[in-house]
Design a protein around this motif. Sequence first.
Motif, PDB file in Angstrom:
ATOM      1  N   LYS A  33       0.835  -1.200   0.000  1.00 34.89           N
ATOM      2  CA  LYS A  33       0.000   0.000   0.000  1.00 34.89           C
ATOM      3  C   LYS A  33       0.877   1.259   0.000  1.00 34.89           C
ATOM      4  O   LYS A  33       0.605   2.213  -0.732  1.00 34.89           O
ATOM      5  CB  LYS A  33      -0.909  -0.003   1.230  1.00 34.89           C
ATOM      6  N   ARG A  55       2.299   1.738  -3.459  1.00 32.10           N
ATOM      7  CA  ARG A  55       1.283   2.216  -4.398  1.00 32.10           C
ATOM      8  C   ARG A  55       1.012   3.707  -4.183  1.00 32.10           C
ATOM      9  O   ARG A  55       0.991   4.484  -5.135  1.00 32.10           O
ATOM     10  CB  ARG A  55      -0.004   1.398  -4.224  1.00 32.10           C
ATOM     11  N   TYR A  56       0.835   4.105  -2.909  1.00 34.24           N
ATOM     12  CA  TYR A  56       0.541   5.514  -2.627  1.00 34.24           C
ATOM     13  C   TYR A  56       1.745   6.412  -2.892  1.00 34.24           C
ATOM     14  O   TYR A  56       1.582   7.555  -3.326  1.00 34.24           O
ATOM     15  CB  TYR A  56       0.055   5.687  -1.192  1.00 34.24           C
ATOM     16  N   THR A  57       2.943   5.908  -2.653  1.00 39.58           N
ATOM     17  CA  THR A  57       4.140   6.702  -2.945  1.00 39.58           C
ATOM     18  C   THR A  57       4.248   6.948  -4.440  1.00 39.58           C
ATOM     19  O   THR A  57       4.566   8.051  -4.878  1.00 39.58           O
ATOM     20  CB  THR A  57       5.401   5.991  -2.418  1.00 39.58           C
ATOM     21  N   LEU A  68       1.711   6.935  -6.588  1.00 36.54           N
ATOM     22  CA  LEU A  68       0.641   7.871  -6.949  1.00 36.54           C
ATOM     23  C   LEU A  68       1.007   9.305  -6.572  1.00 36.54           C
ATOM     24  O   LEU A  68       0.755  10.241  -7.340  1.00 36.54           O
ATOM     25  CB  LEU A  68      -0.671   7.467  -6.272  1.00 36.54           C
ATOM     26  N   LEU A  69       1.595   9.489  -5.390  1.00 42.01           N
ATOM     27  CA  LEU A  69       2.002  10.832  -4.969  1.00 42.01           C
ATOM     28  C   LEU A  69       3.104  11.367  -5.875  1.00 42.01           C
ATOM     29  O   LEU A  69       3.079  12.539  -6.265  1.00 42.01           O
ATOM     30  CB  LEU A  69       2.458  10.822  -3.507  1.00 42.01           C
TER      31      LEU A  69
END
Length: 143
Positions: free
Chosen positions: A14, A17-19, A21-22
């Motif tokens: 997670k 994935r968020y890194t 996206l950021l």
Amino acid sequence: MKRAISLRAKADAKARRYTKLLSDAIGSAEDAAMQMNELNQIYGVDVSTYTLLTQALHANSGQEVLEDHLAQSTPGEEAVIFNQIPDGNGGQPLPANPLFGELVTGTPITPAAQMKQVRDKEVAPKTVIVADEAPAASEVFEA
């Protein structure tokens, strides 16, 4: 242990994935800022190129930093090492631990080694209040 390792792997996935996206969002903000700069020059205006949030993200971390963190770390890189731990409780089952979702009931297990240390120091044990059988305030004493 399997559940904890699984939770750690899910959290890692997670975070990755968020890194990513950021990082992509910061890259998009930089693209938008370049276009806004071009429009500012063409029309002779001074419209801000970033929002406050994207400016803070660009200034403090930047896309390169996030990409470096992702590149330096690969999924599953952590080695699981099992250490032999001496039996400190005399083979008794471990007490339930709410951290692992176990229901805590009964009295806690106190290893004999701890009991001996307490006796040698002549320290009286503290009174523990059980939630469902709480005595009156005048009945509680601490050492």
